[in-house]
Design an enzyme around this catalytic site. Structure first.
Site: not given
Length: 418
Positions: A32-33, A106, A215, A305
Site C-alpha cells: 500500500e503506497q 467505504r 442513502y 478498477d
C-alpha cells in the site's frame, strides 16, 4: 499451494483479494503506497451479489454492525418532486436473492475487510510501499518499489485502481476516459434533516444533465449524498483548471452545485442545503473490457478498477472488485499443489471479463438515461411508471457472482445462472 502472491494496492479490492487468498491458504504480501490504511470517499451500495460474498466469508455480523439496510429504492423527478418508480429492498431483496441490500461507508467496509485479513494471519501488510514496475518470468514475478526494495512472488495482482501502474505496464499506456460528469459528495447527520428525509431508503433524483442519490450509512446515523452533474473541473465547478485529475479532494462550492441542479424541488434542496461541506472530483473510466487478456496475462492479473473501472450509475464498483476476489478464492479451493498461477489466472480472467464488461456497459448506459432530456426523458419516465420494479430490478446482477468456469467443486449457489 504455499507460494506468496503480491497484491499491489490496499483498498477494498486489494483487501478483498488478500482475504480470499488467505482463506484459501495462500500467503500474500500487500503493498500500500499510503502511510496508513484507509479509504477515500464516503458511502457505497452493496447489492445482494456483494453481500452474498461477505456472508460466504463469514462477515455478515461485521457488516450488520456498521451498515444500513434500506427498505426501498425510490426514484423521483428532481425538478417536480414526483415519484417515478420504486424497487422494494429490505425483506423483499432478502426473499428474492437470499441476501440483503446494504449501504455502508467505504471506510467501514474497508475496516471490516482489514480486520478479517489480520485475523487470517497469512498476509504481510506493507505501508509506504509504492510499486514502480514489475518483471515477469516463467518462474515468478519481481515487484520493484519506488524506495528500491524488490518483492518476489509467484503471482502479482494489480489492485491499484483506475490509474494502475500494473495495468500500464501489462497493457500499455492508454489514457483514462473522461465521462464529462462531476461528482459532488457530502454527508449529513440524519438528526439534522427533516423527518421525511431520514427514511431508510435509497432515493435517486433524476433531472436534465444531473442526478442526485442519497442513502443511509453507519446504521442510519448518517446520510451519504452524491450529486452528479455535467461539467468540467475549473469551468464553474470549483478547483483550478488543470487540477490533478487523480485527486479525490477538490474543494467544492455549494453555489456551483445549486446552479448545476437547476430548479430543484423543495425536498431535494432541503437535502442539498443540509450538507455542511462538499468534495468534488471528475468521473473518469475506461472503455468496457474486450477480452480475457485485459484481466490477466501469465502471472499477472488486474482486479477491480485496475481492470474494469466503473461509472457509479449501477452502484457496483466495490461489488465487482469483491466478486473478482471471491472468484479467485473459489478457483484456489481446494488447495492443490499442482495448480500453476498462469492457469489459475487464465481461468479467473475467462470467468470474470464478460460479466465485468456487461456491468461497465450498463453503468455507462444508466448515466445517459439518468441525465436524459426531451423525448428520451419522457420515455424513461413513462417506462418507469408502467414497468415499475421490472425495470429497476437486476436479477442477472444480484443473483451473482457466477461460479468459476469448469469449477469441479460444489457451492451453495452452483446452480444459479448469471
Amino acid at each position: 499451494m504455499n507460494q506468496q502472491v503480491i497484491v499491489a494496492g490496499g483498498g477494498i479490492g486489494g483487501m478483498a483479494c488478500a482475504l480470499a487468498l488467505a482463506r484459501s491458504g495462500v500467503p500474500t504480501v500487500l503493498l500500500e503506497q499510503a502511510a496508513v490504511f484507509g479509504e477515500v470517499g464516503a458511502g457505497l451500495q452493496l447489492g445482494p451479489n456483494a453481500t452474498r460474498v461477505l456472508a460466504d466469508w463469514g462477515l455478515t455480523d461485521a457488516l450488520q454492525a456498521c451498515a444500513a439496510f434500506p427498505e426501498a429504492l425510490h426514484v423521483r423527478d428532481a425538478h417536480r418532486g414526483t415519484d417515478l418508480g420504486q424497487l422494494r429492498l429490505g425483506a423483499m431483496a432478502l426473499a428474492r436473492y437470499g441476501q440483503p441490500y446494504a449501504t455502508v461507508h467505504r471506510a467501514d467496509l474497508h475496516a471490516l475487510l482489514l480486520a478479517a485479513v489480520q485475523e487470517q494471519g497469512l498476509t504481510e501488510l506493507r505501508l509506504n510501499a509504492r510499486l514502480a514496475s514489475f518483471a515477469q518470468t516463467p518462474a515468478g514475478v519481481s515487484a520493484s518499489l519506488e524506495d528500491g526494495a524488490v518483492v518476489d512472488g509467484d503471482a502479482l495482482l494489480g489492485c491499484d485502481g483506475l490509474w494502475s501502474r500494473v495495468r500500464m505496464q501489462l497493457l500499455g499506456h492508454r489514457p483514462v476516459r473522461s465521462s464529462g460528469h462531476l461528482a459532488y459528495r457530502g454527508m449529513v447527520r440524519s438528526a439534522d434533516l427533516p423527518v421525511p428525509l431520514r427514511a431508510s431508503v435509497v432515493t435517486a433524483w433524476l433531472g436534465p444533465r444531473m442526478h442526485v442519490v442519497h442513502y443511509p450509512v453507519r446504521g442510519g446515523e448518517w446520510i451519504n449524498v452524491v450529486a452528479v452533474v455535467d461539467g468540467v473541473l475549473g469551468q464553474g465547478h470549483g478547483g483550478e483548471a488543470g487540477s490533478d485529475p487523480q485527486s479525490w479532494t477538490h474543494q467544492a462550492r455549494a453555489t456551483d452545485l445549486a446552479r448545476a441542479l437547476g430548479p430543484a424541488c423543495a425536498d431535494l434542496l432541503s437535502m442539498i442545503h443540509a450538507v455542511p461541506a462538499w468534495s468534488l472530483w471528475a468521473l473518469n473510466d475506461r472503455p468496457a473490457m474486450t477480452g480475457a487478456h485485459e484481466h490477466a496475462q501469465g502471472r499477472v492479473a488486474l482486479v477491480g478498477d485496475a481492470a474494469h473501472p466503473l461509472r457509479p450509475y449501477l452502484a457496483q464498483g466495490a461489488a465487482m472488485a469483491i466478486e473478482d476476489a471471491w472468484t479467485l478464492g473459489r478457483i484456489l479451493k481446494p488447495v492443490r499443489a499442482r495448480d500453476d498461477w498462469p492457469q489459475v489466472l487464465a481461468r479467473f480472467a475467462d470467468t470474470r471479463w464478460q460479466r465485468n464488461a456487461r456491468v461497465q456497459q450498463q453503468s455507462q448506459r444508466n448515466g445517459r438515461i439518468f441525465h436524459a432530456m426531451g423525448m428520451v426523458r419522457w420515455g424513461r419516465d413513462t417506462a418507469m411508471r408502467l414497468l415499475g420494479e421490472r425495470l429497476l430490478d437486476n436479477p442477472w446482477l444480484y443473483d451473482g457472482p457466477p461460479e468459476p468456469l469448469q469449477d469441479p467443486t460444489p457451492s451453495p449457489h452452483s446452480k444459479r445462472k448469471t
